[in-house]
Design a protein around this motif. Structure first.
Motif, mmCIF file in Angstrom:
data_model
loop_
_atom_site.group_PDB
_atom_site.id
_atom_site.type_symbol
_atom_site.label_atom_id
_atom_site.label_comp_id
_atom_site.label_asym_id
_atom_site.label_seq_id
_atom_site.Cartn_x
_atom_site.Cartn_y
_atom_site.Cartn_z
ATOM 1 N N SER A 3 -64.286 39.855 -94.428
ATOM 2 C CA SER A 3 -63.967 41.025 -95.236
ATOM 3 C C SER A 3 -63.750 40.601 -96.691
ATOM 4 N N PRO A 4 -63.594 41.562 -97.610
ATOM 5 C CA PRO A 4 -63.347 41.198 -99.016
ATOM 6 C C PRO A 4 -62.134 40.294 -99.207
ATOM 7 N N ARG A 5 -61.177 40.332 -98.290
ATOM 8 C CA ARG A 5 -60.022 39.439 -98.442
ATOM 9 C C ARG A 5 -60.227 38.095 -97.750
ATOM 10 N N GLY A 6 -61.472 37.864 -97.274
ATOM 11 C CA GLY A 6 -61.819 36.557 -96.738
ATOM 12 C C GLY A 6 -61.452 36.328 -95.291
ATOM 13 N N GLU A 7 -61.155 37.402 -94.544
ATOM 14 C CA GLU A 7 -60.772 37.270 -93.143
ATOM 15 C C GLU A 7 -61.764 37.993 -92.237
ATOM 16 N N TYR A 8 -61.810 37.552 -90.989
ATOM 17 C CA TYR A 8 -62.636 38.198 -89.973
ATOM 18 C C TYR A 8 -61.769 39.247 -89.284
ATOM 19 N N GLU A 9 -62.119 40.513 -89.494
ATOM 20 C CA GLU A 9 -61.259 41.623 -89.079
ATOM 21 C C GLU A 9 -61.709 42.195 -87.740
ATOM 22 N N ILE A 10 -60.740 42.479 -86.872
ATOM 23 C CA ILE A 10 -61.085 43.022 -85.563
ATOM 24 C C ILE A 10 -61.695 44.421 -85.690
ATOM 25 N N THR A 11 -61.287 45.182 -86.708
ATOM 26 C CA THR A 11 -61.896 46.503 -86.894
ATOM 27 C C THR A 11 -63.380 46.385 -87.236
ATOM 28 N N ASP A 12 -63.768 45.337 -87.972
ATOM 29 C CA ASP A 12 -65.186 45.127 -88.258
ATOM 30 C C ASP A 12 -65.946 44.757 -86.985
ATOM 31 N N ALA A 13 -65.317 43.961 -86.121
ATOM 32 C CA ALA A 13 -65.959 43.595 -84.859
ATOM 33 C C ALA A 13 -66.117 44.812 -83.954
ATOM 34 N N VAL A 14 -65.118 45.683 -83.945
ATOM 35 C CA VAL A 14 -65.210 46.918 -83.157
ATOM 36 C C VAL A 14 -66.344 47.791 -83.680
ATOM 37 N N GLN A 15 -66.438 47.920 -85.008
ATOM 38 C CA GLN A 15 -67.508 48.743 -85.579
ATOM 39 C C GLN A 15 -68.878 48.154 -85.271
ATOM 40 N N TYR A 16 -68.970 46.828 -85.253
ATOM 41 C CA TYR A 16 -70.227 46.173 -84.884
ATOM 42 C C TYR A 16 -70.586 46.519 -83.439
ATOM 43 N N CYS A 17 -69.596 46.503 -82.556
ATOM 44 C CA CYS A 17 -69.847 46.874 -81.157
ATOM 45 C C CYS A 17 -70.390 48.300 -81.049
ATOM 46 N N ILE A 18 -69.775 49.207 -81.797
ATOM 47 C CA ILE A 18 -70.165 50.615 -81.715
ATOM 48 C C ILE A 18 -71.550 50.832 -82.326
ATOM 49 N N ASP A 19 -71.769 50.313 -83.530
ATOM 50 C CA ASP A 19 -72.990 50.598 -84.283
ATOM 51 C C ASP A 19 -74.183 49.749 -83.872
ATOM 52 N N ARG A 20 -73.943 48.464 -83.573
ATOM 53 C CA ARG A 20 -75.042 47.524 -83.343
ATOM 54 C C ARG A 20 -75.274 47.225 -81.862
ATOM 55 N N LEU A 21 -74.216 47.233 -81.075
ATOM 56 C CA LEU A 21 -74.351 46.897 -79.657
ATOM 57 C C LEU A 21 -74.303 48.119 -78.744
ATOM 58 N N GLY A 22 -74.014 49.278 -79.318
ATOM 59 C CA GLY A 22 -74.001 50.510 -78.530
ATOM 60 C C GLY A 22 -72.881 50.576 -77.520
ATOM 61 N N VAL A 23 -71.750 49.948 -77.823
ATOM 62 C CA VAL A 23 -70.612 49.932 -76.900
ATOM 63 C C VAL A 23 -69.683 51.105 -77.226
ATOM 64 N N PRO A 24 -69.495 52.046 -76.309
ATOM 65 C CA PRO A 24 -68.549 53.134 -76.580
ATOM 66 C C PRO A 24 -67.109 52.667 -76.389
ATOM 67 N N PHE A 25 -66.233 53.165 -77.232
ATOM 68 C CA PHE A 25 -64.798 52.886 -77.126
ATOM 69 C C PHE A 25 -64.071 54.185 -76.803
ATOM 70 N N GLN A 26 -63.550 54.293 -75.589
ATOM 71 C CA GLN A 26 -62.790 55.468 -75.213
ATOM 72 C C GLN A 26 -61.479 55.502 -75.992
ATOM 73 N N ALA A 27 -61.100 56.670 -76.479
ATOM 74 C CA ALA A 27 -59.842 56.835 -77.207
ATOM 75 C C ALA A 27 -58.763 57.323 -76.252
ATOM 76 N N VAL A 28 -57.728 56.532 -76.095
ATOM 77 C CA VAL A 28 -56.566 56.911 -75.289
ATOM 78 C C VAL A 28 -55.490 57.381 -76.257
ATOM 79 N N ARG A 29 -55.239 58.678 -76.281
ATOM 80 C CA ARG A 29 -54.294 59.238 -77.243
ATOM 81 C C ARG A 29 -52.896 59.294 -76.632
ATOM 82 N N VAL A 30 -51.943 58.719 -77.350
ATOM 83 C CA VAL A 30 -50.594 58.508 -76.817
ATOM 84 C C VAL A 30 -49.572 59.166 -77.739
ATOM 85 N N CYS A 31 -48.741 60.019 -77.169
ATOM 86 C CA CYS A 31 -47.710 60.712 -77.956
ATOM 87 C C CYS A 31 -46.355 60.020 -77.778
ATOM 88 N N ARG A 32 -46.362 58.723 -77.929
ATOM 89 C CA ARG A 32 -45.158 57.896 -77.834
ATOM 90 C C ARG A 32 -45.195 56.884 -78.968
#
Length: 270
Positions: free
Chosen positions: A216-245
């Motif tokens: 990333s611009p701050r020189g780190e490998y970010e897990i959010t970037d890896a997740v986006q790569y999974c979604i956009d490039r690898l076609g991996v869906p991420f189910q959203a578990v919504r929690v009210c706690r």
């Protein structure tokens, strides 16, 4: 279901090491805070014990702590001083602090081709979120309602209002994590807002993504970037578990008294 959990415990603890004259700590608390190892802050017993006990209650049995090379205190505590009965604990070393994706990548051998939960060592997550992620199949993310966080968490409102927001499609899958959204963008998003607190269930695809992304611009490998790569490039869906706690957060010395109060009476069984 999975019974494996990867806990990111390498953080430098910069904010925890800073003195805070507004907080009165015991000698043991101040000594632990000075090391920056937030997982070992004593809340009667180390904060990480509460995190591990919640994981065990949710059905996880195999734990891997991603740690720095200098992690003897953690290893000694869990191997010699207080070995768990319900959990097995392993260690994976992240050689240098190169970001959350790099930390996750350090756990690939532990995952060994299985799905794995990934959480922070300085967050205490609600049991509902941990159980739900364990029972899903494939990749998923727990997102936490902003209102519940504002009302029940120990985190200051101005920090909560700056947290990353998960954008979810009509099918209930994550579209992306919106980091540090500005006020105008936030105002245009539907309510309630669902916040990301780094609570994930990952399929093995995450490790390929961690290897493929750029810093990333701050020189780190970010897990959010890896997740986006999974979604956009690898076609991996991420189910959203919504929690009210709420999630409790152990970031600075000011968090210690509030977390002690909220965890009072919580039974710990490792």
């Amino acid at each position: 279901m999975t019974d494996k959990a990867l806990i990111l415990a390498r953080g430098l603890g910069t904010r925890m090491r800073k003195d805070d004259g507004s907080v009165t700590l015991s000698e043991a608390e101040a000594r632990a805070a000075a090391t920056g190892v937030k997982a070992m802050i004593p809340i009667d017993r180390p904060f990480l014990d509460y995190v591990l006990s919640a994981l065990a209650d949710a059905g996880y049995r195999q734990i891997c702590l991603v740690v720095a090379p200098d992690h003897e205190a953690l290893r000694r505590y869990y191997e010699e001083e207080s070995p768990p009965q319900r959990l097995s604990i392993r260690f994976a070393v992240q050689e240098s602090p190169r970001g959350t994706a790099d930390a996750v990548a350090a756990g690939e051998t532990f995952a060994n081709g299985d799905d794995v939960l990934v959480v922070n060592s300085d967050n205490y997550y609600p049991l509902d979120a941990l159980r739900e992620l364990r029972q899903r199949s494939g990749s998923a993310v727990a997102l936490f309602e902003q209102d519940a966080m504002l009302q029940e968490s120990n985190i200051a409102p101005e920090r909560i209002e700056a947290f990353a927001v998960g954008l979810v499609d009509e099918a209930g899958n994550l579209v992306r994590i919106l980091e540090k959204p500005d006020e105008k963008t936030l105002g245009e998003l539907p309510r309630p807002l669902w916040l990301s607190m780094n609570c994930w269930r990952f399929s093995p695809a995450i490790f390929e993504a961690c290897r493929k992304i750029q810093p990333s611009p701050r020189g780190e490998y970010e897990i959010t970037d890896a997740v986006q790569y999974c979604i956009d490039r690898l076609g991996v869906p991420f189910q959203a578990v919504r929690v009210c706690r709420p999630v409790l957060d152990m970031t600075s010395r000011a968090d210690i008294p509030a977390i002690k109060e909220r965890l009072k009476g919580v039974q710990v069984r490792l």
